[in-house]
Design an enzyme around this catalytic site. Structure first.
Site, PDB file in Angstrom:
ATOM      1  CE  LYS A 123       0.749  -6.363  -0.407  1.00  0.00           C
ATOM      2  NZ  LYS A 123       1.587  -6.173   0.964  1.00  0.00           N
ATOM      3  CE  LYS A 138      -4.971  -4.540   7.930  1.00  0.00           C
ATOM      4  NZ  LYS A 138      -3.784  -4.351   7.674  1.00  0.00           N
ATOM      5  N   GLY A 174       0.887  -1.019   0.112  1.00  0.00           N
ATOM      6  CA  GLY A 174      -0.004  -0.051   0.037  1.00  0.00           C
ATOM      7  C   GLY A 174       0.782   1.245  -0.012  1.00  0.00           C
ATOM      8  CG  ASN A 175       4.306   0.937   1.950  1.00  0.00           C
ATOM      9  OD1 ASN A 175       4.851   0.322   1.043  1.00  0.00           O
ATOM     10  ND2 ASN A 175       4.182   0.355   3.394  1.00  0.00           N
ATOM     11  CE  LYS A 217       5.445  -6.914   3.552  1.00  0.00           C
ATOM     12  NZ  LYS A 217       4.346  -6.712   3.015  1.00  0.00           N
TER      13      LYS A 217
END
Ligand code: ADP
Ligand code: MG
Length: 314
Positions: free
Chosen positions: A215, A130, A12-13, A277
């Site tokens: 994601k 979250k 996102g960043n 991740k």
């Protein structure tokens, strides 16, 4: 090199950096930068599938809904997630079009607005953790808890944030559409923000749920769907590190699944950032995936060529 497939997950960043205000110009500039890196990878002969985060963008959409709620009915989280997929898909489609042309590649690009099937019995629904959306004052929080049954967490010194469940992705409703486009040579952008989480009901019905799928896990699922050789997770650090942010920090250049598991168990990769991740990497490799690389956006092509980032192998 010919014939290889890579799924690229943009953090996102990579699209909205910390401390930026989030103007369209800023987000376009960042996405253009990312698209040039992705076009380099396509030039190297890779078939590319793109996915991306949406944290900052969906946060802004939720805040707009909150501010405008006396005038217009606020949309639920699933609708906001769909909105963010459309918006980021547009930024990426336009920038990828330009970057591919500049690289001399004439390849179609299309976004598939994706619904991600989750299991209604996923244990995450019992334990929402979250954080999403704006920070609320104590008074606002009390009202939202009473009126909407929201669960919240304290943000020390500031107020509260809503927390929602983060269930694991099971499948994509649009998986045949994604696969057919991919096989026809389209650069597909799919499952943005993890996709809109939906639960299947009886007789083929689908219901959007107020949850967020990470994601990184959907990127791994997408990589399995298209039979990718590589999964490339692009974020804002150059390497996965041991003792991250502490004395004795040590970059990892390569690790095996077994080593990744060990470090994960030792708490080196926190939930909500590096943890998903590495877990997604392990899942992809154990399902037969070839290679996972976690790297910074700037070094994307180098990372895929083995010259940057952290590589995780079986
Ligand atoms: P993204 O939007 O790319 O998913 P995240 O914030 O979820 O970004 O995850 C990337 C962040 O993970 C980095 O900015 C870094 O601060 C953090 N991080 C936590 N643990 C580690 C670690 N062991 N090595 C590297 N980065 C880590
Ligand atoms: Mg993340």
């Amino acid at each position: 090199m010919q014939g290889k497939t890579v799924v690229i997950a943009l953090g996102g960043n990579a699209i909205l950096r910390h401390r930026e205000t989030g103007t369209a110009e800023e987000q376009f500039a960042n996405v253009r930068r990312a698209s040039r890196r992705i076009a380099e990878i396509a030039s190297d002969g890779y078939a590319v599938v793109i996915t991306h985060g949406n944290g900052p963008q969906v946060g802004d959409i939720l805040l707009k809904n909150e501010i405008a709620k006396e005038t217009l009915p606020p949309m639920p989280l699933d609708v906001c997630g769909a909105e963010s997929q459309g918006m980021i898909g547009y930024l990426l489609q336009q920038s990828m079009h330009e970057a591919l042309l500049a690289a001399g590649l004439d390849c179609p690009v299309a976004t598939v607005l994706t619904q991600t099937l989750v299991d209604g019995d996923d244990p995450a629904f019992e334990n929402p953790e979250k954080p999403i959306g704006p920070i609320y004052t104590a008074m606002q929080t009390k009202r939202l808890q009473e009126e909407k049954g929201w669960r919240v967490v304290q943000v020390p010194g500031q107020g509260c944030r809503r927390v929602v469940p983060s269930p694991r992705p099971v499948a994509f409703v649009e998986e045949r559409a994604i696969l057919r486009l991919f096989l026809a040579g389209v650069i597909v952008i799919a499952a943005g923000g993890g996709g809109v989480p939906v639960v299947a009901g009886s007789e083929g019905t689908l219901r959007g749920v107020e949850a967020v799928v990470d994601k990184d896990y959907t990127a791994a699922l997408l990589a399995r769907l298209v039979g990718a050789d590589d999964l490339l997770i692009l974020t804002d650090v150059e390497h996965v590190a041991l003792n991250y942010g502490r004395p004795g920090q040590q970059d990892i250049h390569e690790m095996t699944v077994a080593e990744a598991r060990e470090h994960l168990a030792a708490g080196q990769f926190p939930p909500g950032s590096m943890g998903p991740k590495v877990e997604a990497a392990i899942g992809f490799l154990e399902a037969g995936g070839g290679r996972v690389t976690i790297a910074s956006l700037e070094r994307a092509a180098d990372a895929l060529a083995g010259r940057a980032g952290t590589r995780i192998c079986r």
